[in-house]
Design a protein around this motif. Structure first.
Motif, PDB file in Angstrom:
ATOM      1  N   LEU A 152      -4.447  -0.128   8.382  1.00  0.00           N
ATOM      2  CA  LEU A 152      -3.025  -0.428   8.228  1.00  0.00           C
ATOM      3  C   LEU A 152      -2.497  -1.211   9.433  1.00  0.00           C
ATOM      4  CD1 LEU A 152      -0.616   0.275   6.258  1.00  0.00           C
ATOM      5  CD2 LEU A 152       0.010   1.990   7.958  1.00  0.00           C
ATOM      6  N   MET A 180       6.822   1.030   8.628  1.00  0.00           N
ATOM      7  CA  MET A 180       5.690   1.029   7.713  1.00  0.00           C
ATOM      8  C   MET A 180       4.815   2.260   7.941  1.00  0.00           C
ATOM      9  SD  MET A 180       2.772  -1.887   7.425  1.00  0.00           S
ATOM     10  CE  MET A 180       1.919  -1.209   8.852  1.00  0.00           C
ATOM     11  N   ALA A 187       4.369  10.306   4.249  1.00  0.00           N
ATOM     12  CA  ALA A 187       4.147  10.839   2.913  1.00  0.00           C
ATOM     13  C   ALA A 187       2.813  11.563   2.797  1.00  0.00           C
ATOM     14  CB  ALA A 187       4.197   9.701   1.893  1.00  0.00           C
TER      15      ALA A 187
ATOM     16  N   ASP B 141      12.359   0.537  -1.004  1.00  0.00           N
ATOM     17  CA  ASP B 141      11.170   0.407  -0.159  1.00  0.00           C
ATOM     18  C   ASP B 141      10.211  -0.664  -0.659  1.00  0.00           C
ATOM     19  OD1 ASP B 141      11.939   2.340   1.649  1.00  0.00           O
ATOM     20  OD2 ASP B 141      11.123   3.971   0.428  1.00  0.00           O
ATOM     21  N   LEU B 144       8.847  -3.003   2.096  1.00  0.00           N
ATOM     22  CA  LEU B 144       8.042  -2.244   3.049  1.00  0.00           C
ATOM     23  C   LEU B 144       6.718  -1.828   2.415  1.00  0.00           C
ATOM     24  CD1 LEU B 144       8.588  -1.546   5.944  1.00  0.00           C
ATOM     25  CD2 LEU B 144       9.486   0.670   5.223  1.00  0.00           C
ATOM     26  N   THR B 145       6.768  -1.480   1.150  1.00  0.00           N
ATOM     27  CA  THR B 145       5.545  -1.085   0.457  1.00  0.00           C
ATOM     28  C   THR B 145       4.607  -2.277   0.291  1.00  0.00           C
ATOM     29  OG1 THR B 145       6.820   0.563  -0.743  1.00  0.00           O
ATOM     30  CG2 THR B 145       4.632   0.054  -1.579  1.00  0.00           C
ATOM     31  N   VAL B 147       4.378  -4.819   2.306  1.00  0.00           N
ATOM     32  CA  VAL B 147       3.767  -5.057   3.620  1.00  0.00           C
ATOM     33  C   VAL B 147       2.696  -4.016   3.894  1.00  0.00           C
ATOM     34  CG1 VAL B 147       4.195  -5.111   6.097  1.00  0.00           C
ATOM     35  CG2 VAL B 147       5.816  -6.209   4.541  1.00  0.00           C
ATOM     36  N   ALA B 148       2.987  -2.771   3.577  1.00  0.00           N
ATOM     37  CA  ALA B 148       2.026  -1.699   3.842  1.00  0.00           C
ATOM     38  C   ALA B 148       0.754  -1.884   3.020  1.00  0.00           C
ATOM     39  CB  ALA B 148       2.660  -0.343   3.538  1.00  0.00           C
ATOM     40  N   TRP B 150      -0.422  -4.593   1.570  1.00  0.00           N
ATOM     41  CA  TRP B 150      -1.149  -5.795   1.986  1.00  0.00           C
ATOM     42  C   TRP B 150      -1.863  -5.551   3.320  1.00  0.00           C
ATOM     43  CZ3 TRP B 150       1.454 -11.256   2.824  1.00  0.00           C
ATOM     44  CH2 TRP B 150       0.444 -12.223   2.846  1.00  0.00           C
ATOM     45  N   LEU B 152      -2.849  -2.765   4.554  1.00  0.00           N
ATOM     46  CA  LEU B 152      -3.951  -1.818   4.388  1.00  0.00           C
ATOM     47  C   LEU B 152      -5.215  -2.517   3.900  1.00  0.00           C
ATOM     48  CD1 LEU B 152      -4.443   1.340   4.497  1.00  0.00           C
ATOM     49  CD2 LEU B 152      -4.237   1.254   2.010  1.00  0.00           C
ATOM     50  N   SER B 179     -11.181   4.832  -2.323  1.00  0.00           N
ATOM     51  CA  SER B 179     -10.777   6.158  -1.829  1.00  0.00           C
ATOM     52  C   SER B 179      -9.593   6.045  -0.886  1.00  0.00           C
ATOM     53  CB  SER B 179     -11.931   6.811  -1.061  1.00  0.00           C
ATOM     54  OG  SER B 179     -13.119   6.739  -1.782  1.00  0.00           O
ATOM     55  N   MET B 180      -9.665   5.047  -0.009  1.00  0.00           N
ATOM     56  CA  MET B 180      -8.621   4.887   0.988  1.00  0.00           C
ATOM     57  C   MET B 180      -7.281   4.575   0.318  1.00  0.00           C
ATOM     58  SD  MET B 180      -8.528   2.076   4.019  1.00  0.00           S
ATOM     59  CE  MET B 180      -7.964   0.831   2.865  1.00  0.00           C
ATOM     60  N   LEU B 183      -5.942   7.676  -1.306  1.00  0.00           N
ATOM     61  CA  LEU B 183      -5.435   8.626  -0.306  1.00  0.00           C
ATOM     62  C   LEU B 183      -4.022   8.236   0.120  1.00  0.00           C
ATOM     63  CD1 LEU B 183      -5.972  10.974   1.780  1.00  0.00           C
ATOM     64  CD2 LEU B 183      -6.632   9.171   3.381  1.00  0.00           C
ATOM     65  N   VAL B 184      -3.847   6.960   0.418  1.00  0.00           N
ATOM     66  CA  VAL B 184      -2.565   6.512   0.952  1.00  0.00           C
ATOM     67  C   VAL B 184      -1.497   6.429  -0.128  1.00  0.00           C
ATOM     68  CG1 VAL B 184      -1.350   4.569   1.968  1.00  0.00           C
ATOM     69  CG2 VAL B 184      -3.573   5.279   2.875  1.00  0.00           C
ATOM     70  N   ALA B 187      -0.354   9.541  -2.226  1.00  0.00           N
ATOM     71  CA  ALA B 187       0.600  10.437  -1.565  1.00  0.00           C
ATOM     72  C   ALA B 187       1.997   9.849  -1.515  1.00  0.00           C
ATOM     73  CB  ALA B 187       0.113  10.728  -0.146  1.00  0.00           C
ATOM     74  N   ILE B 188       2.056   8.546  -1.484  1.00  0.00           N
ATOM     75  CA  ILE B 188       3.326   7.926  -1.132  1.00  0.00           C
ATOM     76  C   ILE B 188       4.375   8.051  -2.217  1.00  0.00           C
ATOM     77  CG2 ILE B 188       3.056   5.600  -2.000  1.00  0.00           C
ATOM     78  CD1 ILE B 188       4.013   4.537   0.579  1.00  0.00           C
TER      79      ILE B 188
END
Lengths: 189, 189
Positions: A152, A180, A187, B141, B144-145, B147-148, B150, B152, B179-180, B183-184, B187-188
């Motif tokens: 990230l 970010m 979360a 969001d 922001l999402t 950006v997050a 991308w 990641l 998986s990553m 995971l991220v 949850a978000i």
DNA sequence: ACCTTATCTTGACATTGACAAGATGGCGAA
DNA sequence: TTCGCCATCTTGTCAATGTCAAGATAAGGT
């Protein structure tokens, strides 16, 4: 007496002068947009002088990477007590010390087996791994969380530096990165 | 009659041959580890022949970037109906077409204002933005999402390609990325 | 058959990274 | 102080590179 130098035959601190000139040149035109001879000119020495300190171009970039990783590890360690701020420190370092960062994560440019590079690298990795462990929702997700957190912040940094994010034009990278990180890892746990 | 060519004065498809040689060379030694003259030699033409098709080295890299962005946009569009898979497609493209990717996100190497580059770039950005919007926990969001998400996938890709992740040695990047992402972004929202 | 024009070659030039050999002078040993 | 060692820097050189200019070749329409 030389035909170039203003300060006699010996420069005094050529090693530092060349590294500084390299950082300047990298800021202006990337890690490949300059020549060793140009740096020598900027430092006011002959075209072959830098070779004595660095061997070759790769040697110079290895010195830059080593110095960069040491500073990077310092910066991360200073933020290590606040898990959320480690990522922000990562981003801030890259933007405040862009020329270092641009070399550090391009391993084909330098010698990764250099002792100076290795030690800084290991120190930095230690902070990141410990920090991510504190963020993991379950211990089993430790490794995955490390990869996610590192990806990230590293991705954000790369995209910002390359100008791929529209925000690069005016925004505040540190604030955006902080939001970010909170969005994602607020979360997750 | 030339002293080099085996197939007469005209190559027939030199443009393609040079691009392919460039991709090969980039795979072997990065986007800067080769010379135009070497590519000309590999293609069996004289040292100045490529210039006619690309102008200069930057022109060749611009052609590579344009082709890359077009393929990249195609790949993302194919995955666009499953939001989770867009990120995986991003990673897969970078690893399957590494030489393209290594040029595409190094804008100092080519001309970003090239029409071919721009169109592919916009198409790819469209898929990413739409996909991230579907992941955002609240509409506010959205950006922001994006950006997050991308950051990641881009960060994961960069780290993987540079060999910074220990998993690069043996692991399966696609599975790890999947998986990553789960995971991220599991949850978000 | 011709000729326009894209394609490719040949030749040249300044610049580069690297190497070899020589010049300089700082600094410790006597 | 004087001398000599040796790190530091210079000068000279080489093959290789990117780029430009000018000429050679042939493909394809008229």
């Amino acid at each position: 007496m030389s035909g170039i130098s203003q300060q006699g035959y010996h420069h005094g601190n050529l090693r530092r002068a060349v590294i500084d000139a390299a950082l300047q040149a990298i800021s202006e035109s990337g890690p490949a947009g300059w020549s060793l001879r140009e740096l020598a000119r900027r430092a006011g020495v002959s075209h072959a002088a830098p070779a004595h300190h660095f061997g070759d171009k790769q040697g110079l970039l290895t010195a830059v990477a080593a110095e960069g990783f040491a500073m990077f590890a310092d910066a991360l360690e200073r933020a290590a007590d606040d898990v959320w701020e480690i990522g922000v420190a990562y981003v801030r370092f890259a933007i405040d010390h862009r020329p270092y960062f641009e070399v550090m994560f391009r391993p084909e440019l330098y010698r990764g087996d250099d002792p100076g590079v290795r030690s800084g690298h290991e120190r930095a990795a230690g902070v990141l791994i410990a920090g991510a462990a504190a963020l993991a929702p379950r211990p089993a997700d430790d490794r995955l969380t490390t990869v996610a957190a590192w990806s990230l912040v590293h991705g954000f940094t790369s995209l910002w530096l390359s100008g791929a994010l529209p925000e690069s034009a005016d925004g505040d990278p540190e604030a955006l990165a902080r939001s970010m990180i909170r969005l994602v890892f607020g979360a997750i746990r």
